[in-house]
Write an enzyme that holds these catalytic residues in place. Sequence first.
Site, PDB file in Angstrom:
ATOM      1  N   GLU A  60       0.834  -1.208   0.000  1.00 48.98           N
ATOM      2  CA  GLU A  60       0.000   0.000   0.000  1.00 48.98           C
ATOM      3  C   GLU A  60       0.867   1.255   0.000  1.00 48.98           C
ATOM      4  O   GLU A  60       0.535   2.250  -0.632  1.00 48.98           O
ATOM      5  CB  GLU A  60      -0.931   0.003   1.213  1.00 48.98           C
ATOM      6  CG  GLU A  60      -1.996  -1.089   1.188  1.00 48.98           C
ATOM      7  CD  GLU A  60      -1.469  -2.464   1.542  1.00 48.98           C
ATOM      8  OE1 GLU A  60      -0.331  -2.562   2.054  1.00 48.98           O
ATOM      9  OE2 GLU A  60      -2.187  -3.453   1.307  1.00 48.98           O
ATOM     10  N   HIS A 130     -11.384  -5.856   9.027  1.00 47.55           N
ATOM     11  CA  HIS A 130     -12.122  -5.690   7.764  1.00 47.55           C
ATOM     12  C   HIS A 130     -13.358  -4.832   8.000  1.00 47.55           C
ATOM     13  O   HIS A 130     -14.339  -4.960   7.287  1.00 47.55           O
ATOM     14  CB  HIS A 130     -12.541  -7.049   7.189  1.00 47.55           C
ATOM     15  CG  HIS A 130     -11.383  -7.876   6.725  1.00 47.55           C
ATOM     16  ND1 HIS A 130     -10.671  -8.693   7.566  1.00 47.55           N
ATOM     17  CD2 HIS A 130     -10.792  -7.995   5.516  1.00 47.55           C
ATOM     18  CE1 HIS A 130      -9.697  -9.292   6.894  1.00 47.55           C
ATOM     19  NE2 HIS A 130      -9.748  -8.886   5.646  1.00 47.55           N
TER      20      HIS A 130
HETATM   21  C1  LIG Z   1      -1.686  -4.795   4.439  1.00 51.39           C
HETATM   22  C2  LIG Z   1      -2.670  -5.690   3.783  1.00 51.39           C
HETATM   23  N1  LIG Z   1      -3.043  -5.452   2.511  1.00 51.39           N
HETATM   24  C3  LIG Z   1      -3.970  -6.239   1.910  1.00 51.39           C
HETATM   25  C4  LIG Z   1      -4.513  -7.295   2.559  1.00 51.39           C
HETATM   26  C5  LIG Z   1      -5.571  -8.167   1.875  1.00 51.39           C
HETATM   27  N2  LIG Z   1      -5.031  -9.499   1.567  1.00 51.39           N
HETATM   28  C6  LIG Z   1      -5.237 -10.536   2.398  1.00 51.39           C
HETATM   29  S1  LIG Z   1      -4.435 -11.889   1.892  1.00 51.39           S
HETATM   30  C7  LIG Z   1      -3.766 -11.147   0.547  1.00 51.39           C
HETATM   31  C8  LIG Z   1      -2.842 -11.919  -0.345  1.00 51.39           C
HETATM   32  C9  LIG Z   1      -1.618 -12.427   0.365  1.00 51.39           C
HETATM   33  O1  LIG Z   1      -0.824 -13.245  -0.450  1.00 51.39           O
HETATM   34  P1  LIG Z   1       0.466 -13.992   0.074  1.00 51.39           P
HETATM   35  O2  LIG Z   1       1.202 -13.158   1.060  1.00 51.39           O
HETATM   36  O3  LIG Z   1       1.235 -14.448  -1.105  1.00 51.39           O
HETATM   37  O4  LIG Z   1      -0.075 -15.259   0.901  1.00 51.39           O
HETATM   38  P2  LIG Z   1      -1.029 -16.454   0.425  1.00 51.39           P
HETATM   39  O5  LIG Z   1      -2.442 -15.963   0.552  1.00 51.39           O
HETATM   40  O6  LIG Z   1      -0.659 -16.771  -0.968  1.00 51.39           O
HETATM   41  O7  LIG Z   1      -0.800 -17.592   1.350  1.00 51.39           O
HETATM   42  C10 LIG Z   1      -4.222  -9.819   0.488  1.00 51.39           C
HETATM   43  C11 LIG Z   1      -3.888  -8.876  -0.577  1.00 51.39           C
HETATM   44  C12 LIG Z   1      -4.101  -7.512   3.892  1.00 51.39           C
HETATM   45  N3  LIG Z   1      -4.587  -8.539   4.631  1.00 51.39           N
HETATM   46  N4  LIG Z   1      -3.175  -6.717   4.466  1.00 51.39           N
END
Ligand SMILES: Cc1ncc(C[n+]2csc(CCOP(=O)(O)OP(=O)(O)O)c2C)c(N)n1
Lengths: 325, 388
Positions: A60, A130
Amino acid sequence: MKQMNLLQAVNNALDLAMARDDTVLCFGEDVGHFGGVFRATSGLQDKYGNDRCFNTPLTEQGIVGFANGLAAKGLKPVAEIQFADYIFPAFDQLVNETAKFRYRSGNQFNVGGLVVRTPYGGGIAGGHYHSQSPEAYFVHTPGLRVLVPRGPVQAKGLLLAAIDCPDPVIFFEPKRLYRAAVAEVDEGHYQLPLDQAEVVRQGSDITLLGWGAQMEYLLNAAELAEGEGISCEVIDLQSLLPWDEDTVVESVLKTGRLLISHEAPLTGGVGAEIAATVQQRCFLYLESPIARVCGLDTPFPLALEKQYMPDQYKILDAIHATMNF
Amino acid sequence: MTNPNNATITLVHRARFVDGHGLTIPTFRLLKDDGQLYADAAEPVLDRQQALAMYRSMVATRLLDERMLAAQRQGRISFYLQSLGEEAQAVASAAALAPDDMILAQYREQGALLHRGFTLDQFMNQLFSNEDDLGRGRQMPVHYGCRELNFMTISSPLATQIPQATGYAYGQRLAGEAAVTLCYFGEGAASEGDFHAGLNMAAVLKTPVIFFCRNNGYAISTPASEQFVGDGIASRAVGYGIRTLRVDGADTLAVFEATRQARQLMLEEPQPVLIEAMSYRLGAHSSSDDPSGYRSRAEEERWRKRDPIGRYRLWLGHRGWLNEDEDRRHSDGLRRQILEAMKRAEQKHKPPLESLVEDVYAAVPRHLERQLDRLKKQDAANRKRERA
Ligand SMILES: Cc1ncc(C[n+]2csc(CCOP(=O)(O)OP(=O)(O)O)c2C)c(N)n1
């Protein structure tokens, strides 16, 4: 005119803005091909290409810093922060940079045209990461504009105006209403004024003031109060910074009573600012103390979300207390 | 390690740019797809009991995930997030730790917590946000935490745990403890500023923290190719001066051995290590996601064949450590226990109204007491309205 929900109205606004002006860009996490986790940007990449609608890496602070640079170059970035709860990694870019570009450079540089869209608010069983309503942090920051639409018509008109606005805008979208709020929306390009509150319902006994998702509860409470013979004037503030003092003051001078409601915690909330101003400008006309129906001064919970939320019944009870003061 | 500011440097007199792919790091793997060890691979030191415990934790994780995803679809819980295809990463890494080692997780590592001894009832209490949830019903399902098991409560904002892990490990070092911290995150989270801050501080401050990146190819819909350029997350750690190993995340033995050795290294000399485990997120991101919108079935099928539990089961079989009848009985028993725990959790009460204002501060301040009083009256009035 066409039936649209709030998401479709946002999508329609982005579509029109991108069609009309090729300096408008949409980006953020999962925004490109997927169309955003709520699908607000769906179809835009197909229509306008990967250069103008794309996924960013998951950062972000990167997204907003990047948007600052783009806007300084004269483009119009509409960046999505996936949930308002995740806007805080970008806080420094927003409050120190976005907000102060024009001021600190003596108007040599500015980031007008920058819009940060982000879903906010509770009522969706999201627990405290959320569900937050972080508007007050930004309302304390000179140089930003903060907008919150209450439904599809407002979302489209305000977003189109925000994209054309020479100041940076944070645009909080009430996610509880994304699919729930449906209205007849003009399919053409239209804009709503950015610093004007709207009197949504006329009344004479008490003014109810709110914005975004709270408006639904205020209107429900006004309806319930009507049944008891209490006439409520209901105002949607729409723009929280700057906010339309005159419309609010005019209404309170007429009704003599004010109730403000927001989901964010009470202390240091936007309601406090409004109450202070109205108290100063309407002191001799007030027939009871200004009431605030807000979130608790606690983080947003999950299991007890229903109890936490400032709903129509809490508002109705506060209307009674104010009327019977 | 050379420090470009003062150590001996190599001079060149023609500009030679090193590009993002200039550093390629191999993948550590012990088990072939058929469950046999590679010829030049050394078998990790594992006794039958330990080896079976890992297997059972992985199976239990998968059964729990299956059941709770179904429960979400039935509307019994609001949200769920499974770890299909990634069970080995969490379980085998946690298995290589000592109980005193701290774990900071992202949200797809239920296997690590399960392996540490979090009970089915404890899982269910959190998932159903009831009064016995250790987190007191404040966070969404899957945000577990357990002080007793040295598993820090999960927070939704991504990557915030990474610099925290660095700080926790520094504290362990100062306290002179023979313990380390293990921090899980995804390749998506590795794009956050907190990742860079956390790694750099760990390197400079020499803290005993294992950064465990689950590179499963996707961050919600965003493929790794739109997340970073260059040789994955591992090469970034190298850039920070951190010891790094890339491992096959679907190879239980390799993950175990990688983590065991990382821990050994940092006990000998405090320093961070990064392990990048390569795998694939076989399931949807969460119960709110549908991957058919951004990837093909064929791609998923290719990875389904590389199931970590299957490969490990073959190895256990070759070893003569797995009795099939016993295995089946064990799984059937587990399924029953999961259902029973779910029913128990579902019947428990919500946390009391007081829990709203508790734990915001160490003691409930006056203004929150007042707000609670008002809320109690309001709540009573609302109940009356509902009954009417
Ligand atoms: C700071 C922040 N930005 C956005 C999100 C929304 N979000 C939750 S999970 C996710 C994807 C995360 O991907 P990754 O770190 O590769 O882990 P995976 O889900 O593949 O295990 C996002 C964008 C969040 N939880 N926190």
